[in-house]
Structures are given as structure tokens and as C-alpha cells.
Scaffold this active site. Sequence first.
Site: not given
Length: 416
Positions: A16, A101, A190, A251, A394
Site C-alpha cells: 500500500n 492497493r 474503501h 475532511r 484490507e
Amino acid sequence: MSPTASPSATRVLVLNSGSSSLKYQLLDMGDGTRLAAGLVERIGEESSRVVHTPLGPDAGEKRERTAEVADHDAALKAVAEELSKDGVGLDSPELAAVGHRVVHGGLRFSEPTVVTDEVLAEIERLVPVAPLHNPANITGIRTATALRPDLPQVAVFDTAFHTTMPEYAARYAIDTETADAHRVRRYGFHGTSHAYVSARTAKLLNRDPSEVNVIVLHLGNGASASAVAGGRCVDTSMGLTPLEGLVMGTRSGDVDPAVVFHLSRNAGMSNDDVDALLNKKSGLVGLCGDNDMREIRRRIDAGDERARLAFDVYVHRLKKYIGAYYAVLGRVDAVVFTAGVGENAAEVRAAAVAGLEELGLAVDAGLNAVRSGEARLISPEYARVAVAVVPTDEELEIARQTYALVRGDRGADAGE
Ligand code: ADP
């Protein structure tokens, strides 16, 4: 010809790559064990940090050091060195593939994909819609290819799971020609987590994924909700970029788009200023100065009003999305919480479903308070809709999809 995995190779390296970090895990898909995990942080800065955790059956201690790691190439070499020390080096014939990823796959990539020059060019074409993420992902792929050109490199896209969204959920109601010319639509992110968690929830309920409707709330530093009907995503809260939707660590999530023009016309802010404001100085941090839910809870307990308001804004948005996705799905079998906040913050879970008894939703205070790393139900027996906590994974999902692809048996079960 693209590289192929050797039949006896069962290990998958999952990478990742961020702009200044490289996270990794090495998994053995033969026996399902995790052999190592770690990260290299502050790549390109004066002092980078390498953290490596051996995880095999005779695993040694976690190792941590600072080093000068100039770029991703040097970072992957540092990872290879650490893995070699544990006897699971990247030169091993047991390595079947590297799974990457990749944040944005646009509309083209709805499945994990073996990277070719053409695939890489397409990921590059998507940089304008994922300027922070795709360039780092491309660097990671190039670096790993240089190290083991004989191995398949597989891209697993964060957007892939959401490509099943119906057009009316993916379209913004703006001029069609402008939208299409600039690929402006809702993609969602996601996805690997939403896919894993929704499938795992079906298992937890002892039901076939094709029968269950689930609302997944992935609440990490970034946060997103999805509505999953029979294993297919039908709506999700992130859009063109990961800015839309829920309140996140830094965010804003949903705001009136006119906030942007207002600030640029009246506050003398440039596009980049507003971009930084909404992505880095908003959300929980913008509301109260902290983005860690643990610290926010501590401040609330000490009577801090700003922290209380930040918590309430966060939960209110969450509740609105639960209601919206309930309506989208029509029938809901489970609402499931995952990622750092979802897995750990019992107060957030309780507050998000409080008052939704009429929708069949309730949380059992005792079950909700239990701390556990296992997938579990937290709703009372009588509740019509299950409420669950399912830790996301993940890396495992990327490794599974990668391995299934290089073995030629895509379509393997995604849940545990
Ligand atoms: P990322 O999006 O970076 O992968 P994570 O899923 O690891 O994020 O979630 C990180 C967030 O999880 C932290 O910012 C913090 O708010 C929250 N978190 C982690 N542990 C706890 C805890 N024990 N209680 C409450 N919140 C927690």
C-alpha cells in the site's frame, strides 16, 4: 507475455504505497498465515522510520529503526532486507505475486487486474481524479516490478466494488457533457474494505451474501458508508474523490459546493487553499482541533463543549446516512461498523443508532461495551436488524483477490 506465478508459490506480498509511506504485509495463502507486516514512513525526508513485525509461527520481536530512505525504491529494498532477516525474503520462489492497493480505477477496472504497460497507462490517465493517491500507487508498482520482474503484479482497486452502483446513484445532477468530458461522477472508495466487511457480515449471520442487505460504516481517519444489496454495492458516500460524505478525521464530508465559491470570492482563498481547508483542516480536526476519537471522548468527559459539538456533528451525519441507505435498500439485515472508530468507539456506535428503534435498530449496552478483535453482534436478540462490529482486513482481501487471480480461480469466496 505477462509473468505467471509458479504453481508451488503460495505467498503474496501486499503493498500500500502512499506519497511518503509504504505499508506492507506478507501472507501465505497456502495455510492462511500472515508472515510479516510493517511500514516505512517519511520516505524522502531526513529521517525515515522502518517498522517491521515478524508474524510467522516462530516470529521474533518487532523491529523499529530510523534510516535515510530516499525514495520508494529504497523503501522496498529496506522491506526486502527486513523480510530476508526472517527467512522470508522477496527473492523466494514461494512468492506468487505482489498485490497493490490502487486507489482509483475509474470505470474501467471493476476487478483485480494483472498490471501490464497498458494497465499502468490507464492508472496514470486517472491521476487528474486521484492526484494524491494514484501517482504513489504507480511508483509502488514500478518499484516492485523492478525488484521482481518475473512476478505478476496485481492492482486491486479501491473503487472496484462500487462499479456496480446504478447509474442514478453514480451520476451527479450536473450538465452531462461537462461531467462526461471530465469523468465527473461518483466512484466511491474503501471498496476493498466494504467488500470484505459485507461478505464477512453475511457469514456472521450464517446467511448467503446474495440474500443479505447490509449498511457498512467504515469509520477510520477517512470514513465512508455503503449500501450493499445481495453482495453488490448500490450506493456509497464518497464520490469523485474521498472528500464527499461522512465527517472524517480531517475532511469535511458533505458541504454545499457554494462554500467553495463563497470562500474564494469573499475570503481571498485560492483553489488550493480551499482544497487544503476541506481535506486537511476540516472534519473533527476543523471542529475541535483533534481527530482522534479517543482524545475527543476524553475532552468530552472533561466537559469540553467544542469536543462535544464535534462528536455530535459526526454522529448526526452518520445517522443521516444510515437513514438514507435504509431507504435505498428498502430492507436491511445488518448495520455494521468497521475501521479504527467503528471497531473501537462504543459511544459512536451507540449514538449512531440511538432513536432508530422504529427502524428495528438497537444496540445492547453490555455487548457494545465488550472490547474484542472478533466479528460480533452487538444488537439485542429481539432487534429486527442486526448491528455488528466486523474488523476490516484490507490486506487479507487484497491478498485473496491477488492470489485467486494468479491461480485462475477468481470468484473465490471473499468472506472468512
Ligand atoms: P486509517 O483511515 O488511517 O486506516 P484507522 O482505521 O486506523 O484509520 O482509524 C484511525 C482512527 O481510529 C483514529 O484516528 C482514532 O480516531 C480511531 N481509534 C483508534 N482506536 C480507537 C479507540 N480505542 N477508541 C476510539 N477511537 C479509536
